[in-house]
Design a protein around this motif. Structure first.
Motif, PDB file in Angstrom:
ATOM      1  N   LEU A  63       0.861  -1.373  -0.130  1.00 26.40           N
ATOM      2  CA  LEU A  63       0.098   0.000   0.023  1.00 26.40           C
ATOM      3  C   LEU A  63       1.022   1.213  -0.014  1.00 26.40           C
ATOM      4  O   LEU A  63       0.692   2.097  -0.911  1.00 26.40           O
ATOM      5  CB  LEU A  63      -1.075  -0.024   1.077  1.00 26.40           C
ATOM      6  CG  LEU A  63      -2.099  -1.077   1.124  1.00 26.40           C
ATOM      7  CD1 LEU A  63      -2.879  -1.149   2.496  1.00 26.40           C
ATOM      8  CD2 LEU A  63      -3.258  -0.601   0.008  1.00 26.40           C
ATOM      9  N   SER A  64       1.861   1.501   0.965  1.00 28.47           N
ATOM     10  CA  SER A  64       2.712   2.528   0.773  1.00 28.47           C
ATOM     11  C   SER A  64       3.695   2.589  -0.732  1.00 28.47           C
ATOM     12  O   SER A  64       3.779   3.729  -0.834  1.00 28.47           O
ATOM     13  CB  SER A  64       3.708   2.590   2.073  1.00 28.47           C
ATOM     14  OG  SER A  64       4.603   1.279   1.779  1.00 28.47           O
ATOM     15  N   GLU A  65       4.055   1.499  -1.137  1.00 31.85           N
ATOM     16  CA  GLU A  65       4.728   1.431  -2.505  1.00 31.85           C
ATOM     17  C   GLU A  65       3.602   2.166  -3.469  1.00 31.85           C
ATOM     18  O   GLU A  65       4.140   2.698  -4.200  1.00 31.85           O
ATOM     19  CB  GLU A  65       4.885  -0.102  -2.718  1.00 31.85           C
ATOM     20  CG  GLU A  65       5.793   0.003  -4.165  1.00 31.85           C
ATOM     21  CD  GLU A  65       6.200  -1.361  -4.677  1.00 31.85           C
ATOM     22  OE1 GLU A  65       7.314  -1.653  -5.083  1.00 31.85           O
ATOM     23  OE2 GLU A  65       5.270  -2.114  -4.653  1.00 31.85           O
ATOM     24  N   HIS A  66       2.348   1.849  -3.448  1.00 30.63           N
ATOM     25  CA  HIS A  66       1.305   2.288  -4.257  1.00 30.63           C
ATOM     26  C   HIS A  66       1.389   3.926  -4.016  1.00 30.63           C
ATOM     27  O   HIS A  66       1.556   4.474  -5.210  1.00 30.63           O
ATOM     28  CB  HIS A  66       0.010   1.696  -3.875  1.00 30.63           C
ATOM     29  CG  HIS A  66      -1.323   2.757  -4.423  1.00 30.63           C
ATOM     30  ND1 HIS A  66      -1.505   2.698  -5.719  1.00 30.63           N
ATOM     31  CD2 HIS A  66      -2.038   3.782  -3.724  1.00 30.63           C
ATOM     32  CE1 HIS A  66      -2.305   3.585  -5.940  1.00 30.63           C
ATOM     33  NE2 HIS A  66      -2.572   4.153  -4.875  1.00 30.63           N
ATOM     34  N   ALA A  67       1.390   4.327  -2.865  1.00 28.10           N
ATOM     35  CA  ALA A  67       1.326   5.793  -2.912  1.00 28.10           C
ATOM     36  C   ALA A  67       2.865   6.398  -3.342  1.00 28.10           C
ATOM     37  O   ALA A  67       2.664   7.504  -4.069  1.00 28.10           O
ATOM     38  CB  ALA A  67       1.286   6.129  -1.454  1.00 28.10           C
ATOM     39  N   TYR A  68       3.523   5.865  -3.156  1.00 27.96           N
ATOM     40  CA  TYR A  68       4.932   6.363  -3.422  1.00 27.96           C
ATOM     41  C   TYR A  68       5.254   6.280  -5.040  1.00 27.96           C
ATOM     42  O   TYR A  68       5.358   7.305  -5.571  1.00 27.96           O
ATOM     43  CB  TYR A  68       6.107   5.434  -2.845  1.00 27.96           C
ATOM     44  CG  TYR A  68       7.697   5.631  -3.504  1.00 27.96           C
ATOM     45  CD1 TYR A  68       8.151   6.740  -3.389  1.00 27.96           C
ATOM     46  CD2 TYR A  68       8.053   4.432  -4.342  1.00 27.96           C
ATOM     47  CE1 TYR A  68       9.492   6.879  -4.054  1.00 27.96           C
ATOM     48  CE2 TYR A  68       9.358   4.572  -5.006  1.00 27.96           C
ATOM     49  CZ  TYR A  68       9.991   5.688  -4.716  1.00 27.96           C
ATOM     50  OH  TYR A  68      11.359   5.759  -5.590  1.00 27.96           O
ATOM     51  N   LEU A  69       4.906   4.986  -5.784  1.00 29.86           N
ATOM     52  CA  LEU A  69       4.785   5.172  -7.166  1.00 29.86           C
ATOM     53  C   LEU A  69       3.946   5.855  -7.853  1.00 29.86           C
ATOM     54  O   LEU A  69       4.129   6.486  -9.075  1.00 29.86           O
ATOM     55  CB  LEU A  69       4.843   3.551  -7.486  1.00 29.86           C
ATOM     56  CG  LEU A  69       5.769   2.761  -7.223  1.00 29.86           C
ATOM     57  CD1 LEU A  69       5.460   1.028  -7.491  1.00 29.86           C
ATOM     58  CD2 LEU A  69       7.058   2.991  -7.932  1.00 29.86           C
ATOM     59  N   ALA A  70       2.697   5.928  -7.262  1.00 31.73           N
ATOM     60  CA  ALA A  70       1.575   7.014  -7.982  1.00 31.73           C
ATOM     61  C   ALA A  70       2.035   8.509  -7.958  1.00 31.73           C
ATOM     62  O   ALA A  70       1.795   9.191  -8.872  1.00 31.73           O
ATOM     63  CB  ALA A  70       0.500   6.766  -7.026  1.00 31.73           C
ATOM     64  N   VAL A  71       2.773   8.675  -6.868  1.00 31.55           N
ATOM     65  CA  VAL A  71       3.187  10.189  -6.920  1.00 31.55           C
ATOM     66  C   VAL A  71       4.181  10.563  -7.788  1.00 31.55           C
ATOM     67  O   VAL A  71       4.249  11.321  -8.534  1.00 31.55           O
ATOM     68  CB  VAL A  71       3.785  10.644  -5.236  1.00 31.55           C
ATOM     69  CG1 VAL A  71       4.509  11.927  -5.229  1.00 31.55           C
ATOM     70  CG2 VAL A  71       2.579  10.724  -4.392  1.00 31.55           C
ATOM     71  N   GLU A  72       5.204   9.657  -7.731  1.00 29.86           N
ATOM     72  CA  GLU A  72       6.395   9.840  -8.699  1.00 29.86           C
ATOM     73  C   GLU A  72       5.882   9.546 -10.322  1.00 29.86           C
ATOM     74  O   GLU A  72       6.148  10.235 -10.995  1.00 29.86           O
ATOM     75  CB  GLU A  72       7.163   8.595  -8.455  1.00 29.86           C
ATOM     76  CG  GLU A  72       7.982   8.886  -7.177  1.00 29.86           C
ATOM     77  CD  GLU A  72       8.814  10.112  -7.026  1.00 29.86           C
ATOM     78  OE1 GLU A  72       9.156  10.815  -8.140  1.00 29.86           O
ATOM     79  OE2 GLU A  72       8.909  10.639  -5.922  1.00 29.86           O
ATOM     80  N   THR A  73       4.868   8.617 -10.465  1.00 28.44           N
ATOM     81  CA  THR A  73       4.339   8.366 -11.698  1.00 28.44           C
ATOM     82  C   THR A  73       3.651   9.937 -12.302  1.00 28.44           C
ATOM     83  O   THR A  73       3.862  10.353 -13.335  1.00 28.44           O
ATOM     84  CB  THR A  73       3.580   7.272 -12.015  1.00 28.44           C
ATOM     85  OG1 THR A  73       4.112   6.169 -11.521  1.00 28.44           O
ATOM     86  CG2 THR A  73       3.051   7.075 -13.458  1.00 28.44           C
ATOM     87  N   MET A  74       2.858  10.364 -11.239  1.00 32.74           N
ATOM     88  CA  MET A  74       2.084  11.702 -11.632  1.00 32.74           C
ATOM     89  C   MET A  74       3.130  12.578 -12.024  1.00 32.74           C
ATOM     90  O   MET A  74       2.986  13.444 -12.823  1.00 32.74           O
ATOM     91  CB  MET A  74       1.245  11.995 -10.551  1.00 32.74           C
ATOM     92  CG  MET A  74      -0.145  11.009 -10.299  1.00 32.74           C
ATOM     93  SD  MET A  74      -0.982  11.559  -8.849  1.00 32.74           S
ATOM     94  CE  MET A  74      -1.782  12.853  -9.592  1.00 32.74           C
ATOM     95  N   ARG A  75       4.292  12.703 -11.040  1.00 32.59           N
ATOM     96  CA  ARG A  75       5.157  13.679 -11.374  1.00 32.59           C
ATOM     97  C   ARG A  75       5.848  13.583 -13.016  1.00 32.59           C
ATOM     98  O   ARG A  75       6.251  14.357 -13.610  1.00 32.59           O
ATOM     99  CB  ARG A  75       6.414  13.716 -10.167  1.00 32.59           C
ATOM    100  CG  ARG A  75       7.365  14.567 -10.509  1.00 32.59           C
ATOM    101  CD  ARG A  75       8.153  14.585  -9.080  1.00 32.59           C
ATOM    102  NE  ARG A  75       9.289  13.502  -8.972  1.00 32.59           N
ATOM    103  CZ  ARG A  75      10.304  13.271  -9.120  1.00 32.59           C
ATOM    104  NH1 ARG A  75      11.014  14.278  -9.960  1.00 32.59           N
ATOM    105  NH2 ARG A  75      11.053  12.175  -9.075  1.00 32.59           N
ATOM    106  N   LYS A  76       6.152  12.328 -13.022  1.00 34.76           N
ATOM    107  CA  LYS A  76       6.966  11.953 -14.426  1.00 34.76           C
ATOM    108  C   LYS A  76       5.989  12.446 -15.569  1.00 34.76           C
ATOM    109  O   LYS A  76       6.215  12.635 -16.532  1.00 34.76           O
ATOM    110  CB  LYS A  76       7.248  10.383 -14.554  1.00 34.76           C
ATOM    111  CG  LYS A  76       8.303  10.016 -13.399  1.00 34.76           C
ATOM    112  CD  LYS A  76       9.527  10.471 -13.858  1.00 34.76           C
ATOM    113  CE  LYS A  76      10.510   9.902 -12.582  1.00 34.76           C
ATOM    114  NZ  LYS A  76      11.873  10.425 -12.680  1.00 34.76           N
ATOM    115  N   GLY A  77       4.713  12.250 -15.238  1.00 30.79           N
ATOM    116  CA  GLY A  77       3.767  12.551 -16.451  1.00 30.79           C
ATOM    117  C   GLY A  77       3.702  13.943 -16.691  1.00 30.79           C
ATOM    118  O   GLY A  77       3.713  14.357 -17.655  1.00 30.79           O
ATOM    119  N   ALA A  78       3.846  14.668 -15.613  1.00 33.51           N
ATOM    120  CA  ALA A  78       3.608  16.128 -15.667  1.00 33.51           C
ATOM    121  C   ALA A  78       4.823  16.463 -16.243  1.00 33.51           C
ATOM    122  O   ALA A  78       4.954  17.605 -17.245  1.00 33.51           O
ATOM    123  CB  ALA A  78       3.703  16.543 -14.368  1.00 33.51           C
TER     124      ALA A  78
END
Length: 460
Positions: A63-78
């Motif tokens: 679950l914490s890895e989900h949060a970490y990867l989600a934030v980083e993936t959104m950042r990479k998308g931006a």
């Protein structure tokens, strides 16, 4: 920072251990004899090695890895980063692992339902990122409306799955906190408020540990026989969860800081500051167990090894092979010193030789993730990212086990709450898992820690 992305690399060989046990086995089918505790030991001797504690650690990891990867993936998308697809792929793999966990507890039908709801909510975050890039306020609002619908659907799913041990109304509040944290981190990044972006990212990672606490507590209460009548929430498992949270967060933040460093990203200082704050929290945990002198010694060594990674990044940017070798040599010295420190602190409950091997694995994973990133082998880079994040739950288990065995009275069940939390957050939906609360079973007051001196890489 000027660097050639396609620079030649030395191949670093090491033996990879099995890092991620398939959760369809690990959650409900503990290894035979692995938890061969008699009833008296379960009741009288605190331990971090129980099926309930393992469940909580597994869920906390994913679950914490989900949060970490989600934030980083959104950042990479931006950013429109070249590694966006690989980051999104890692996030998708995390979803599959979470689906396996739910399936192992509740069956194929529930697992499929979970996968659909969970995948959809990731898609809504992606929609928000796209709408932001297009400056489309209507599309952004639609994405938020869809996330609101997800929140209600997933709350009902969890309430039904747990036999109402978790309640939809209060679960919804916790899910809204998750949405706010991820959106807040992304919006802050887009606005150039990088300190706030990383603050929200750390909140999101910590928050999911609380979700794991509440959810695992409900599951072990629902299926006591499958977990040998052990609890997911005890003072000992609190310590294991805290160390797992902070050590895995260290790995995640270290990898992103190294990427930011080689790219010369504007948010490098903020990511380095977040990594420094993680070090403060880890030092506070050690201080709470062994006192201020040991906490300061830990902090000095831990900060030093982060500095060695920084030096490796600097040397890579300068294409200085000798400086890279010097950084690796310094990390080798750190392994020896830190292993001896832990062996001494735990009165040889942890053995320096075995500790050194585990630390080498940590070093190899971070260096591999970074080297593959600079060589633009992004799939391999994110494989190492996931391995490094998962790996830190192994030393968390070993360290917490040694601490609990060394100070069993500090981890007695006397202070545990008797009521089942209904939020799925392990407490109120607003709690963010402060280190002082989690470690209250160890000491009533945390010792104060100083501010570490951050070593920042030079940009050219």
């Amino acid at each position: 920072m000027n660097t050639e992305k396609n620079m030649k690399k030395k191949v670093i060989d090491w033996k990879k251990g099995l890092l991620i046990v398939p959760l369809s086995f690990s959650l409900l089918i503990p290894t035979a004899g692995a938890f061969a505790h008699d009833g008296e030991n379960h009741m009288d001797k605190p331990t971090v090695e129980t099926p309930g504690a393992d469940l909580r650690a597994d869920l906390g990891h994913l679950l914490s890895e989900h949060a970490y990867l989600a934030v980083e993936t959104m950042r990479k998308g931006a950013e429109g980063s070249a590694d966006f697809e690989a980051s999104a792929g890692a996030l998708s793999e995390n979803t599959e692992d979470l689906t396996a966990a739910i399936t192992s507890v509740y069956g194929e039908e529930a697992g499929a339902e979970f996968n659909k709801i969970w995948s959809n909510h990731i898609g809504f975050f992606v929609d928000y990122v796209k709408a932001t890039g297009n400056e489309d306020e209507d599309a952004k609002q639609k994405a938020l409306d869809n996330l609101d619908g997800y929140k209600e659907d997933f709350s009902m799913f969890l309430e039904n799955a747990t036999g109402e041990r978790l309640q939809a109304e209060t679960l919804s509040e916790g899910l809204q906190a998750h949405i706010n944290q991820l959106i807040g981190a992304f919006d802050s990044y887009v606005d150039g408020d990088y300190d706030m972006a990383y603050e929200k990212e750390r909140e999101a990672i910590a928050h999911m540990q609380m979700v794991a606490k509440g959810f695992s507590g409900a599951i072990t209460d629902q299926f006591p026989d499958k977990f040998e009548n052990t609890k997911a929430v005890t003072p000992a498992s609190d310590l294991r969860a805290t160390l797992g949270h902070l050590l895995s967060e260290h790995a995640g933040l270290a990898m992103m800081t190294m990427q930011n460093g080689i790219d010369g990203s504007e948010d490098f200082d903020a990511s380095a500051a977040a990594l420094s704050e993680n070090t403060d929290d880890l030092a506070a945990a050690i201080t709470s167990v062994y006192g201020e002198e040991a906490g300061n010694q830990f902090k000095e060594m831990w900060s030093g090894h982060i500095g060695n990674f920084v030096e490796y990044v600097q040397a890579t940017g300068a294409e200085d092979e000798e400086a890279k070798e010097a950084a690796m040599k310094a990390l080798e010295n750190y392994r020896a010193d830190f292993s001896s420190f832990l062996e001494t602190a735990t009165e040889e409950r942890l053995e320096a030789g075995a500790l050194s091997e585990g630390l080498q694995e940590h070093v190899n994973q971070l260096i591999s993730a970074f080297d593959n990133y600079t060589m633009e082998d992004y799939d391999a880079a994110y494989d190492s990212v996931r391995e490094a994040y998962a790996h830190m739950y192994m030393p968390a288990k070993g360290l917490s086990g040694a601490f609990v065995d060394q100070f069993p009275d500090k981890f007695a069940m006397d202070a545990m709450p008797t009521d089942m939390p209904k939020t799925g957050m392990g407490g109120t939906a607003e709690q963010q898992m402060p280190i002082e609360w989690i470690l209250a079973a160890i000491l009533a007051t945390m010792a104060a820690t100083g501010v570490i001196v951050r070593r920042k890489m030079q940009k050219s």
